[in-house]
Design a protein around this motif. Structure first.
Motif, PDB file in Angstrom:
ATOM      1  N   HIS A   1       4.185 -13.129 -25.806  1.00 53.40           N
ATOM      2  CA  HIS A   1       3.543 -12.639 -24.582  1.00 53.40           C
ATOM      3  C   HIS A   1       2.682 -11.406 -24.897  1.00 53.40           C
ATOM      4  CE1 HIS A   1       3.203 -11.201 -20.437  1.00 53.40           C
ATOM      5  NE2 HIS A   1       3.768 -12.313 -20.031  1.00 53.40           N
TER       6      HIS A   1
ATOM      7  N   VAL B   1       2.470  -8.736 -23.338  1.00 55.44           N
ATOM      8  CA  VAL B   1       3.322  -7.547 -23.161  1.00 55.44           C
ATOM      9  C   VAL B   1       4.136  -7.290 -24.434  1.00 55.44           C
ATOM     10  CG1 VAL B   1       5.401  -6.707 -21.948  1.00 55.44           C
ATOM     11  CG2 VAL B   1       3.474  -7.644 -20.644  1.00 55.44           C
TER      12      VAL B   1
ATOM     13  N   ARG C   1      -2.119   0.077 -26.020  1.00 53.09           N
ATOM     14  CA  ARG C   1      -3.238  -0.611 -26.686  1.00 53.09           C
ATOM     15  C   ARG C   1      -3.485  -2.005 -26.109  1.00 53.09           C
ATOM     16  NH1 ARG C   1      -3.096  -0.730 -32.875  1.00 53.09           N
ATOM     17  NH2 ARG C   1      -0.909  -1.347 -32.784  1.00 53.09           N
ATOM     18  N   TYR C   2      -3.163  -2.212 -24.840  1.00 52.08           N
ATOM     19  CA  TYR C   2      -3.237  -3.558 -24.262  1.00 52.08           C
ATOM     20  C   TYR C   2      -4.621  -4.182 -24.427  1.00 52.08           C
ATOM     21  CZ  TYR C   2      -2.601  -7.491 -21.144  1.00 52.08           C
ATOM     22  OH  TYR C   2      -2.526  -8.763 -20.627  1.00 52.08           O
ATOM     23  N   PHE C   3      -5.658  -3.373 -24.156  1.00 50.05           N
ATOM     24  CA  PHE C   3      -7.016  -3.931 -24.209  1.00 50.05           C
ATOM     25  C   PHE C   3      -7.645  -3.815 -25.599  1.00 50.05           C
ATOM     26  CE2 PHE C   3      -6.614  -3.206 -19.555  1.00 50.05           C
ATOM     27  CZ  PHE C   3      -6.818  -4.515 -19.159  1.00 50.05           C
TER      28      PHE C   3
ATOM     29  N   THR D   1      -5.091 -10.341 -24.739  1.00 48.62           N
ATOM     30  CA  THR D   1      -4.697 -10.147 -23.343  1.00 48.62           C
ATOM     31  C   THR D   1      -4.489 -11.509 -22.671  1.00 48.62           C
ATOM     32  OG1 THR D   1      -6.960 -10.216 -22.527  1.00 48.62           O
ATOM     33  CG2 THR D   1      -6.120  -8.066 -23.238  1.00 48.62           C
ATOM     34  N   LEU D   2      -3.809 -11.459 -21.545  1.00 52.32           N
ATOM     35  CA  LEU D   2      -3.684 -12.649 -20.702  1.00 52.32           C
ATOM     36  C   LEU D   2      -5.058 -13.173 -20.303  1.00 52.32           C
ATOM     37  CD1 LEU D   2      -1.789 -14.401 -18.933  1.00 52.32           C
ATOM     38  CD2 LEU D   2      -2.316 -12.781 -17.106  1.00 52.32           C
ATOM     39  N   THR D   3      -5.962 -12.249 -19.977  1.00 53.27           N
ATOM     40  CA  THR D   3      -7.339 -12.618 -19.614  1.00 53.27           C
ATOM     41  C   THR D   3      -7.962 -13.486 -20.698  1.00 53.27           C
ATOM     42  OG1 THR D   3      -7.618 -10.537 -18.403  1.00 53.27           O
ATOM     43  CG2 THR D   3      -9.629 -11.673 -19.083  1.00 53.27           C
TER      44      THR D   3
ATOM     45  N   LEU E   1      -6.077 -17.121 -20.997  1.00 51.37           N
ATOM     46  CA  LEU E   1      -6.425 -18.068 -19.929  1.00 51.37           C
ATOM     47  C   LEU E   1      -7.929 -18.301 -19.866  1.00 51.37           C
ATOM     48  CD1 LEU E   1      -3.923 -16.983 -17.118  1.00 51.37           C
ATOM     49  CD2 LEU E   1      -3.639 -18.683 -18.937  1.00 51.37           C
TER      50      LEU E   1
ATOM     51  N   LEU F   1     -10.047 -21.913 -19.930  1.00 49.71           N
ATOM     52  CA  LEU F   1     -10.989 -22.289 -18.873  1.00 49.71           C
ATOM     53  C   LEU F   1     -12.389 -22.493 -19.450  1.00 49.71           C
ATOM     54  CD1 LEU F   1      -9.708 -19.832 -16.110  1.00 49.71           C
ATOM     55  CD2 LEU F   1      -9.527 -22.338 -16.045  1.00 49.71           C
TER      56      LEU F   1
ATOM     57  N   ILE G   1      -5.867 -25.237 -15.895  1.00 50.37           N
ATOM     58  CA  ILE G   1      -4.571 -24.615 -16.143  1.00 50.37           C
ATOM     59  C   ILE G   1      -3.552 -25.254 -15.204  1.00 50.37           C
ATOM     60  CG2 ILE G   1      -3.274 -22.458 -15.951  1.00 50.37           C
ATOM     61  CD1 ILE G   1      -5.922 -21.068 -16.829  1.00 50.37           C
TER      62      ILE G   1
ATOM     63  N   VAL H   1       1.933 -22.151 -15.986  1.00 52.97           N
ATOM     64  CA  VAL H   1       2.071 -20.928 -16.771  1.00 52.97           C
ATOM     65  C   VAL H   1       3.494 -20.428 -16.567  1.00 52.97           C
ATOM     66  CG1 VAL H   1       1.269 -18.555 -17.118  1.00 52.97           C
ATOM     67  CG2 VAL H   1      -0.371 -20.334 -16.469  1.00 52.97           C
ATOM     68  N   GLN H   2       4.236 -20.269 -17.650  1.00 51.91           N
ATOM     69  CA  GLN H   2       5.633 -19.863 -17.537  1.00 51.91           C
ATOM     70  C   GLN H   2       5.955 -18.730 -18.498  1.00 51.91           C
ATOM     71  OE1 GLN H   2       8.007 -21.074 -15.416  1.00 51.91           O
ATOM     72  NE2 GLN H   2       6.525 -22.495 -14.483  1.00 51.91           N
ATOM     73  N   GLU H   3       6.703 -17.780 -17.991  1.00 53.26           N
ATOM     74  CA  GLU H   3       7.296 -16.730 -18.831  1.00 53.26           C
ATOM     75  C   GLU H   3       8.791 -17.005 -18.818  1.00 53.26           C
ATOM     76  OE1 GLU H   3       5.440 -14.277 -15.888  1.00 53.26           O
ATOM     77  OE2 GLU H   3       4.663 -12.946 -17.449  1.00 53.26           O
TER      78      GLU H   3
ATOM     79  N   LEU I   1       4.881 -16.470 -23.568  1.00 48.97           N
ATOM     80  CA  LEU I   1       3.983 -17.047 -22.573  1.00 48.97           C
ATOM     81  C   LEU I   1       3.827 -18.529 -22.916  1.00 48.97           C
ATOM     82  CD1 LEU I   1       1.923 -16.401 -20.248  1.00 48.97           C
ATOM     83  CD2 LEU I   1       0.207 -16.175 -22.052  1.00 48.97           C
TER      84      LEU I   1
ATOM     85  N   THR J   1       4.235 -15.434 -13.751  1.00 51.22           N
ATOM     86  CA  THR J   1       4.690 -16.805 -13.496  1.00 51.22           C
ATOM     87  C   THR J   1       4.697 -17.091 -12.000  1.00 51.22           C
ATOM     88  OG1 THR J   1       6.089 -16.756 -15.470  1.00 51.22           O
ATOM     89  CG2 THR J   1       6.633 -18.396 -13.792  1.00 51.22           C
TER      90      THR J   1
ATOM     91  N   GLU K   1      -8.071  -9.230 -15.974  1.00 48.77           N
ATOM     92  CA  GLU K   1      -7.412  -7.917 -15.970  1.00 48.77           C
ATOM     93  C   GLU K   1      -8.523  -6.908 -16.233  1.00 48.77           C
ATOM     94  OE1 GLU K   1      -5.245  -9.779 -19.116  1.00 48.77           O
ATOM     95  OE2 GLU K   1      -3.352  -8.987 -18.317  1.00 48.77           O
TER      96      GLU K   1
ATOM     97  N   LEU L   1      -7.244   1.815 -20.783  1.00 47.76           N
ATOM     98  CA  LEU L   1      -7.321   0.737 -21.777  1.00 47.76           C
ATOM     99  C   LEU L   1      -5.963   0.475 -22.423  1.00 47.76           C
ATOM    100  CD1 LEU L   1     -10.656   1.804 -23.531  1.00 47.76           C
ATOM    101  CD2 LEU L   1     -10.327   0.053 -21.778  1.00 47.76           C
TER     102      LEU L   1
END
Lengths: 245, 245
Positions: A145, A147, A171-173, A193-195, A198, A202, A208, A211-213, A236, B195, B213, B230
């Motif tokens: 994931h 995260v 440091r997510y981004f 990232t999730l962005t 996904l 797309l 999609i 989507v499961q965590e 993820l 989720t 995001e 960020l």
């Protein structure tokens, strides 16, 4: 060919001791969720990217898949896959998944379990997977994931008495490589990232679908440390579909 | 009627001082991303759930919407909306969004900006929004990101010299109410996992068209504290579509 961390002796030995390596799918905490997301395998052509010990290839074969191709970078893992999860319909291919020749509309299902976070170019993989799926085909994958991968140490923050305080996100981004310790070895993974996950699906043309965590199954919650798995998402899981004709 | 925290004098005064309240859409760090996700408004019927000061209603009206309904729980915010973002095509409705009478296929676009994390039953809202959209309709919303809402204090973890260490994630799979401090007031929000957000949309019948995001725009990065944005995701923006006939 690029080296697989799984081909290092010590790492392979440690990985082989993990519950998911010993017990296969039933030893994997996310399997009860992933299984529900899988399409019907009967008569289907299945590609497994980063197939490891071949547990998912073996499962697809037992569910009646017409043909299964498992692609894996680690020779040691493939040797074990052929031994433990061999079947007439399965072909194991020793190759980095990035170099696999994705023939157009050659598969009905593409799987990838906890392997795509080792791949730098996820967008490119999505485009190739989309093109190798026949119309109506399905792509199901699990990754660590965002995260879980963002900060990089992949460990909790502990208090003075060694108790878990929380999970750090940082440091997510800042997408890209993370050098992390796994089973006592330095391993390179890629944070996205999730962005990006996904968005790449797309952009490649996928719908999609799920989507499961995953959370640990109720019967595993009493195992040591398992309740902490409710404190942050570790994986993820995504099912994406290519529209039929 | 349920009280809105935004109707408390001190809270309203503090909220009114925020950049997004003073400058409207251009003062909102996510607007440059949200705007790209919006459909064409020309001739469309638009519903804005939790419309606040009416910035998005005003924008839709200027973009040529045929009719705009803004639903908002706070009387103080609605008074300001009527004053600052009034237009002949806009109707402002003083009501909790959960109690709005969602007529079948009455709208082409449903918007909601940073309001749905105040709503407990997201699944129910998704069903009602889906039914009130005409075929081909679009639902675009922003909420506080699950990473932002999970632990509950909505604050960084600081080091001994007051420096930011990281963002804490905890209680991720414990969905439900969080009592959090916002602008010096206690506010109740609801934490949901990714989720749950995406699953509720899919279960209602929506196709997921875009997930973003947002990061601060480049020209805001030199503002104090903005680079820290960020380090963890704060908002989740989603566009979902109802298939045409």
């Amino acid at each position: 060919m690029r080296e697989s961390p799984y081909d290092r002796e010590s790492f392979f030995a440690a990985y082989s001791q993990m519950l998911r390596s010993q017990k296969g799918l039933d030893g994997a905490g996310e399997w009860h969720v992933l299984r529900r997301m899988l399409p019907d395998f009967a008569g289907r052509r299945v590609l497994d990217l980063g197939c490891g010990f071949g547990w998912h290839c073996g499962y697809a074969a037992r569910q009646g898949a017409a043909r299964v191709v498992g692609v894996e970078l680690s020779e040691k893992m493939l040797a074990r896959a052929r031994e433990q999860n061999g079947a007439a319909v399965i072909t194991y291919v020793h190759m980095p998944m990035e170099e696999y020749a994705f023939a157009a509309e050659a598969f009905d299902v593409v799987l990838s379990s906890l392997a795509l976070h080792y791949v730098e170019d996820f967008e490119g993989m999505c485009r190739r997977i989309f093109s190798t799926l026949a119309p109506g085909g399905t792509f199901v994958f699990s990754v660590e994931h965002p995260v879980f991968t963002a900060e990089g140490t992949q460990d909790w923050v502990y208090g003075p008495d060694g108790e878990i305080l929380h999970w750090p996100v940082d440091r997510y981004f800042s997408e890209g490589a993370r050098q992390t310790m796994f089973l006592g070895e330095r391993v390179k993974k890629f944070h996205r990232t999730l962005t990006t996950y996904l968005g790449a699906l797309l952009a490649a043309g996928f719908a999609i679908e799920d989507v499961q965590e995953p959370q640990p199954p109720a019967e595993m919650l009493e195992l040591p440390g398992m309740r902490d798995e409710l404190r942050r998402p570790m994986m993820l899981l995504v099912r994406a579909g290519k529209a039929g004709e």
